[in-house]
Design a protein around this motif. Sequence first.
Motif, PDB file in Angstrom:
ATOM      1  N   PHE A  14       0.826  -1.207   0.000  1.00  0.00           N
ATOM      2  CA  PHE A  14       0.000   0.000   0.000  1.00  0.00           C
ATOM      3  C   PHE A  14       0.865   1.265   0.000  1.00  0.00           C
ATOM      4  CE2 PHE A  14      -2.368  -3.373   2.249  1.00  0.00           C
ATOM      5  CZ  PHE A  14      -3.266  -3.639   1.233  1.00  0.00           C
TER       6      PHE A  14
ATOM      7  N   LYS B 206       2.169   1.792  -3.453  1.00  0.00           N
ATOM      8  CA  LYS B 206       1.111   2.309  -4.320  1.00  0.00           C
ATOM      9  C   LYS B 206       0.662   3.722  -3.942  1.00  0.00           C
ATOM     10  CE  LYS B 206       0.595  -1.058  -7.181  1.00  0.00           C
ATOM     11  NZ  LYS B 206       0.896  -0.814  -8.604  1.00  0.00           N
TER      12      LYS B 206
ATOM     13  N   MET C  33      -0.688   4.559  -1.162  1.00  0.00           N
ATOM     14  CA  MET C  33      -1.897   4.421  -0.362  1.00  0.00           C
ATOM     15  C   MET C  33      -1.561   3.756   0.968  1.00  0.00           C
ATOM     16  SD  MET C  33      -4.993   5.194  -1.796  1.00  0.00           S
ATOM     17  CE  MET C  33      -4.935   6.526  -2.984  1.00  0.00           C
TER      18      MET C  33
ATOM     19  N   GLN D 273      -1.536   2.199   4.486  1.00  0.00           N
ATOM     20  CA  GLN D 273      -2.707   1.737   5.227  1.00  0.00           C
ATOM     21  C   GLN D 273      -2.582   2.101   6.696  1.00  0.00           C
ATOM     22  OE1 GLN D 273      -5.580  -0.076   3.933  1.00  0.00           O
ATOM     23  NE2 GLN D 273      -6.180   0.758   5.912  1.00  0.00           N
TER      24      GLN D 273
ATOM     25  N   GLY E 138     -11.968   5.939   3.797  1.00  0.00           N
ATOM     26  CA  GLY E 138     -11.684   7.317   3.396  1.00  0.00           C
ATOM     27  C   GLY E 138     -12.246   8.365   4.334  1.00  0.00           C
TER      28      GLY E 138
ATOM     29  N   PRO F 202       1.194   4.250  -9.139  1.00  0.00           N
ATOM     30  CA  PRO F 202       0.321   4.639  -8.012  1.00  0.00           C
ATOM     31  C   PRO F 202      -1.119   4.206  -8.230  1.00  0.00           C
ATOM     32  CG  PRO F 202       1.701   6.475  -8.735  1.00  0.00           C
ATOM     33  CD  PRO F 202       1.832   5.405  -9.772  1.00  0.00           C
ATOM     34  N   TRP F 203      -1.789   3.938  -7.132  1.00  0.00           N
ATOM     35  CA  TRP F 203      -3.219   3.677  -7.138  1.00  0.00           C
ATOM     36  C   TRP F 203      -3.968   4.907  -6.671  1.00  0.00           C
ATOM     37  CZ3 TRP F 203      -3.541  -1.671  -4.206  1.00  0.00           C
ATOM     38  CH2 TRP F 203      -3.212  -2.713  -5.098  1.00  0.00           C
ATOM     39  N   ASP F 204      -5.216   5.023  -7.104  1.00  0.00           N
ATOM     40  CA  ASP F 204      -6.117   6.017  -6.525  1.00  0.00           C
ATOM     41  C   ASP F 204      -7.056   5.288  -5.556  1.00  0.00           C
ATOM     42  OD1 ASP F 204      -8.233   4.827  -7.982  1.00  0.00           O
ATOM     43  OD2 ASP F 204      -8.145   6.328  -9.573  1.00  0.00           O
ATOM     44  N   PRO F 205      -7.897   6.012  -4.812  1.00  0.00           N
ATOM     45  CA  PRO F 205      -8.751   5.335  -3.827  1.00  0.00           C
ATOM     46  C   PRO F 205      -9.658   4.260  -4.413  1.00  0.00           C
ATOM     47  CG  PRO F 205      -8.640   7.669  -3.326  1.00  0.00           C
ATOM     48  CD  PRO F 205      -7.951   7.492  -4.656  1.00  0.00           C
TER      49      PRO F 205
ATOM     50  N   ARG G 178      -7.607   1.132  -4.844  1.00  0.00           N
ATOM     51  CA  ARG G 178      -7.416   0.505  -3.533  1.00  0.00           C
ATOM     52  C   ARG G 178      -8.684  -0.212  -3.089  1.00  0.00           C
ATOM     53  NH1 ARG G 178      -7.018  -2.110   0.270  1.00  0.00           N
ATOM     54  NH2 ARG G 178      -6.180  -1.643   2.330  1.00  0.00           N
TER      55      ARG G 178
END
Length: 239
Positions: A35, A38, A40, A42, A64, A105-108, A111
Amino acid sequence: MNALLTHALDAHGGIDRWKTLTMAHATIVSGGDLFAIKGMPQDPTPREMTAWLHQQHASALPFGAPDQKTDFTPDRISIEKLHGHVVAERNEPRKSFTDHDLDTPWDPLDRAYFNGYALWTYLTTPFLLSMPGFTVTEIEPWREGQELWRGLRATFPPGIASHSAEEDFYFGPDLLLRRHDYHVDIAGGFAAAHYAYDIVEADGILLPTKRRAYRRDADRRPLLDQTMVSIDISDVRFI
């Protein structure tokens, strides 16, 4: 049905008991380096995970914000307010991972999608392997210390989202789940060795409450210097 799968289902509570149940609720605390990689990271906040057992549908709360949850199906992921207002959504979410590598990268929503399919899989293993469309065959066993773990290779049907189309599940001498191997296709396809332990019984179903996923080498050995994903599960209820 494959003989090893039949015995594993019996060891985890039995297919007849499973068919009487519809949903699972559990408290989860997750972490791991994936995470952070990425973008994000945790936090250690406990979350309530809900999984529908006979269709691929899951939700995590909070996500979130304290008044938000996720809603996952293979064809759609959304982040919603508890009263139903949609904060963000994405149809056909798997397509958003095209050309991703491990460092992308991930966005929400990415995730939330990962969380949805992964936790649904973990809360329904091994019973999901008896669902229509799965192809299951026994493979070479894996020796871990003094134990020999028998293995099943499962080919997932197109309508079920998971880490990869083909995944391996290993069961100990008691036929309870010990390890789950796969490639994380939405994160560059890295190979994972995922250990499952601390089995508990909840409403007649046995399942692991601790999971740790590591990258693995070409010989299928886990690279224990980095925990990619950790999941602690508690307060499991089936209804």
